[in-house]
Write a protein that holds these residues in place. Structure first.
Motif, short mmCIF file in Angstrom:
data_model
loop_
_atom_site.label_atom_id
_atom_site.label_comp_id
_atom_site.label_asym_id
_atom_site.label_seq_id
_atom_site.Cartn_x
_atom_site.Cartn_y
_atom_site.Cartn_z
N ILE B 45 0.85 -1.21 0.00
CA ILE B 45 0.00 0.00 0.00
C ILE B 45 0.88 1.25 0.00
N VAL B 46 1.93 1.23 0.82
CA VAL B 46 2.83 2.40 0.86
C VAL B 46 3.45 2.62 -0.52
N MET B 47 3.93 1.52 -1.11
CA MET B 47 4.60 1.65 -2.41
C MET B 47 3.66 2.18 -3.48
N LEU B 48 2.37 1.85 -3.36
CA LEU B 48 1.42 2.37 -4.34
C LEU B 48 1.03 3.81 -4.04
N ALA B 49 1.26 4.23 -2.79
CA ALA B 49 0.86 5.59 -2.42
C ALA B 49 1.89 6.63 -2.83
N ILE B 50 3.13 6.19 -3.05
CA ILE B 50 4.19 7.19 -3.21
C ILE B 50 4.66 7.53 -4.63
N PRO B 51 4.40 6.71 -5.67
CA PRO B 51 5.09 6.99 -6.94
C PRO B 51 4.86 8.39 -7.49
N LEU B 52 3.62 8.90 -7.44
CA LEU B 52 3.36 10.24 -7.99
C LEU B 52 4.17 11.29 -7.25
N ILE B 53 4.15 11.17 -5.91
CA ILE B 53 4.87 12.15 -5.10
C ILE B 53 6.37 12.05 -5.37
N MET B 54 6.86 10.82 -5.50
CA MET B 54 8.30 10.63 -5.69
C MET B 54 8.77 11.27 -6.99
N VAL B 55 8.04 11.02 -8.08
CA VAL B 55 8.44 11.57 -9.37
C VAL B 55 8.45 13.10 -9.32
N ALA B 56 7.36 13.68 -8.79
CA ALA B 56 7.28 15.14 -8.73
C ALA B 56 8.32 15.70 -7.76
N ALA B 57 8.59 14.94 -6.68
CA ALA B 57 9.55 15.43 -5.68
C ALA B 57 10.93 15.56 -6.28
N MET B 58 11.28 14.69 -7.24
CA MET B 58 12.58 14.82 -7.89
C MET B 58 12.67 16.17 -8.60
N GLY B 59 11.58 16.55 -9.28
CA GLY B 59 11.55 17.85 -9.96
C GLY B 59 11.62 18.99 -8.96
N GLN B 60 10.81 18.91 -7.91
CA GLN B 60 10.76 19.99 -6.93
C GLN B 60 12.12 20.13 -6.22
N MET B 61 12.76 18.98 -5.97
CA MET B 61 14.06 19.02 -5.29
C MET B 61 15.07 19.78 -6.15
N MET B 62 15.09 19.48 -7.45
CA MET B 62 16.02 20.20 -8.33
C MET B 62 15.72 21.70 -8.33
N VAL B 63 14.42 22.05 -8.33
CA VAL B 63 14.04 23.46 -8.32
C VAL B 63 14.53 24.12 -7.03
N LEU B 64 14.32 23.44 -5.90
CA LEU B 64 14.77 24.01 -4.62
C LEU B 64 16.30 24.14 -4.59
N VAL B 65 17.01 23.13 -5.11
CA VAL B 65 18.47 23.20 -5.12
C VAL B 65 18.93 24.43 -5.90
N SER B 66 18.22 24.78 -6.98
CA SER B 66 18.62 25.95 -7.76
C SER B 66 18.12 27.26 -7.14
N ARG B 67 17.63 27.19 -5.89
CA ARG B 67 17.15 28.33 -5.13
C ARG B 67 15.89 28.95 -5.73
N HIS B 68 15.00 28.08 -6.18
CA HIS B 68 13.68 28.53 -6.62
C HIS B 68 12.65 27.64 -5.93
N VAL B 69 11.38 27.87 -6.27
CA VAL B 69 10.34 26.97 -5.77
C VAL B 69 9.27 26.91 -6.85
N ASP B 70 8.60 25.76 -6.96
CA ASP B 70 7.58 25.60 -7.99
C ASP B 70 6.25 25.26 -7.32
N LEU B 71 5.36 26.27 -7.22
CA LEU B 71 4.06 26.04 -6.59
C LEU B 71 3.02 25.54 -7.59
N SER B 72 3.37 25.49 -8.89
CA SER B 72 2.35 25.20 -9.90
C SER B 72 2.22 23.71 -10.19
#
Lengths: 335, 333
Positions: B45-72
């Motif tokens: 159940i946990v593994m099925l709950a996380i894939p969407l968040i995980m994929v998007a989190a990779m993008g958001q993490m890169m945005v944060l690392v570059s000192r930005h944030v993506d609210l959209s």
């Protein structure tokens, strides 16, 4: 930052510095003037779109919810001028209004419940202030966190049901009039006037600008930066709970999802009013005019039968366009 | 002996180890209260709950690392999911993988738009993406005519991906999520471009002096964030089997930001790892799965996520004590 360097490294020739800008030019390039011109254009455009638009009473009645956001936007203007931001205001509205509903249901009576709601607003604002000032965390991410937290707590205490059954005298504030003007609009006018005078003429008001222009210089000048910022965050919480109560009266019920996404409208009003996102510049007059601009645009779209969901497109686009425009004006006048 | 404690200390100072320990303790405590939590079923159940968040989190993490944030992100997810869903509805003959191409490329365009506005006009990304959050949602209502894409239009092969796969029967979207995380790790840690993202976030003023072309790299980061939101969009269609314009992706960005901030990425840029982010996502997923098992009302979830963001920020104070400025101040023109 580069502006300060330019001033020291590239000193302009004395002849250039001697001629001040003509007065009409100074007034014309002020962001508030641009907002005012937009307001006129939008009003003409909207009345051209639909003959039903020109009914002032209809505008004031049906768009009282924009005035709730506009009242919060007035304080948000000062917060942004001081170089901070608060994105949690809409969630503070929801949590304080939910507390109001729960307290009323628990038998506290309307005055007691209102006191609970206002107190919760002060506490939430102080919590934001504590994280930003004492813990030295950036206000952007702190208020994204508390945006989620406060909305979540509203859901915890109110569940997913509406709390209503308020006494008749409490509900329908948007249909109470003083000289044909709904009370929320009156509140907005009075708060604008007081804050405009406060920010424009009082010592603390001017110090808010100094803090936003250069927090370090402000501290060296003996300004109590932390105390003023604390005050601003607490004022933000308080005004959000007032807006939450206005919404509770208008809707005759409260739910945890009250004002969801309202941070967009609040920031939009402040940006439309020409406040500089990097702090140090902006006026209450600009925010005041921008609130009317937004009401005119929203009314215009509604009488032109644009569905409410599609209006999101316009609001989002407006936010981006207005920040580009005010930024351009401020960067130009900085030289 | 000293050496061992030294090793343990160094391990604990690492963010990822800290989250892993928290994850372990949390799971054990929940397991003690409710033994049925510690079963393979929960893992599934946990593994099925996380894939969407995980994929998007990779993008958001890169945005944060570059000192930005993506609210959209939430709106980009909804936008791409509805576009892919409409393609399936209006052209019933297209194979399932076309949905991936459509969603990812649509997301990339949306992300590029964010990046262009941020870089051309030198605006703070938080306000720009707050604007596009509602702009994209509004446009998505317009193009979809506010109509839901119903389950019968989603190809069954796509829905299968959330149920099983030839690889040990692990659902396809789980494999995709971990695959994306691994690729992100290779990109960020083992390519010049990846390291440049960290350099920009650590010191935006110094990066151009070191020959880094800040604008193209920033554009790339936002485009990747959009593309990964698009991938999450098509995975949404696979996982839930329908796309609704007013539900799909709403509030998603806050969950993703919570996961990334728990994972140790700093809002001040330059800090963030794939391993930390993966563990942050798993921790968040485990908490959300544990709540109903513990008979805690689902209403608590958002409050807990919000509290977790605030607590993670407080833990991060020490990382932040490097004189770094806020995102807004960092981009003062």
């Amino acid at each position: 930052m580069s502006g300060a360097e330019d001033a020291t490294t590239r000193t302009p020739p004395a002849a250039d510095a001697a001629t001040p800008r003509p007065r009409w030019q100074v007034i014309l390039v002020r962001p508030e003037t641009v907002t005012f011109l937009f307001l006129i254009v939008a009003t003409i455009g909207a009345s051209w779109l639909s003959p039903f638009f020109a009914d002032v009473r209809y505008i004031l009645e049906s768009f009282t919810f924009y005035f709730e956001f506009a009242i919060v936007a007035l304080i948000l203007t000062m917060v942004i001028i001081s170089g901070e931001i608060d994105l949690s205001a809409a969630s503070m509205m929801a949590l304080s209004a939910s507390l109001f509903g729960v307290a009323y249901q628990a038998g506290l009576g309307i005055p007691g419940a209102m006191a609970v709601s206002l107190l919760s607003g002060v506490l939430m604002g102080a919590f934001n202030g504590f994280l930003v000032i004492n813990m030295k965390l950036p206000s952007i991410i702190v208020t994204i966190g508390t945006l989620t937290l406060f909305r979540g707590l509203a859901q915890v205490i109110a569940g997913d049901k509406s709390i209503g059954k308020f006494p008749a005298w409490f509900i329908g504030i948007d249909y109470r009039f003083v000289f044909d003007v709904p009370i929320p609009v009156i509140v907005f006018l009075i708060v604008s006037l007081i804050l405009g005078i406060f920010l424009g003429t009082s010592a603390i008001g001017r110090q808010i600008y100094q803090i936003g222009t250069s927090p370090i210089a402000a501290r060296h000048a003996g300004i109590r930066v932390n105390r003023i910022k604390y005050g601003l965050f607490i004022a933000m919480g308080l005004v959000s709970s007032i807006a939450g109560l206005l919404a509770a009266s208008r809707l005759a019920s409260v739910r945890y999802d009250l004002a969801t996404g309202g941070e967009l409208q609040m920031v939009l009003i402040v940006m439309l009013g020409g406040t500089y996102i990097f702090g140090g510049r902006g006026t209450i007059l600009g925010t005041f005019l921008a609130a009317w601009l937004l009401v005119v645009i929203a009314t215009g779209m509604t009488v032109a039968n644009i569905p409410i969901n599609a209006q999101l497109t316009v609001l989002g686009l407006l936010l981006i366009v207005s920040i580009i425009a005010t930024n351009a004006i401020h960067v130009r006048t900085q030289r | 002996m000293n050496r061992i404690t030294g090793v343990i200390g160094a391990l604990l100072r690492r963010r990822a180890a800290g989250i892993a320990v928290m994850l372990l303790i949390f799971s054990l405590v929940v397991g003690l209260i409710q033994p049925r939590f510690l079963t393979p079923d929960t893992l599934r159940i946990v593994m099925l709950a996380i894939p969407l968040i995980m994929v998007a989190a990779m993008g958001q993490m890169m945005v944060l690392v570059s000192r930005h944030v993506d609210l959209s992100m939430g709106s980009m997810l909804g936008f791409t999911a509805i576009v892919a869903g409409m393609v399936f509805r209006d052209f019933p003959d297209v194979p399932w993988w076309v949905g991936f191409i459509v969603a990812i490329s649509t997301g990339a365009v949306l992300g590029l738009f964010n990046g262009l506005v941020v870089t051309i006009f030198k605006l703070p990304s938080i306000i720009v993406t707050l604007g596009t959050l509602s702009l994209f949602r509004g446009v998505l209502f317009l193009i979809s005519d506010a109509r839901q894409v119903d389950p019968q239009f989603i190809p069954s092969a796509l829905i299968q991906m959330s149920q099983t796969s030839p690889v040990f029967g692990i659902p396809g979207i789980v494999l995709i999520a971990f695959g994306v995380a691994f690729l992100t790790y290779l990109f960020l840690d083992h390519t010049r471009l990846g390291r440049q993202i960290y350099a920009i976030g650590s010191n935006p003023a110094a990066a151009p002096l070191r020959g880094i072309r800040v604008v193209p790299v920033t554009l790339l980061v936002f485009t990747l964030s959009g593309a990964l939101s698009g991938l999450a969009g098509i995975m949404y269609a696979s996982r839930f089997g329908y796309v609704n314009p007013s539900i799909t992706g709403v509030g998603f960005e806050f969950t993703v930001i919570a996961a990334v901030v728990i994972g140790g990425a700093s809002i001040n840029g330059g800090v963030g790892t794939v391993l930390g982010t993966v563990l942050g996502v798993i921790l968040l997923g485990t908490v959300s799965v544990a709540l109903p098992i513990l008979a805690v009302s689902a209403f608590w979830q958002d409050a807990i996520f919000g509290a977790v963001i605030v607590i993670a920020l407080l833990i991060d104070r020490s990382v932040r004590e490097r004189g770094a400025r806020s995102v807004v101040a960092g981009h003062r023109p």
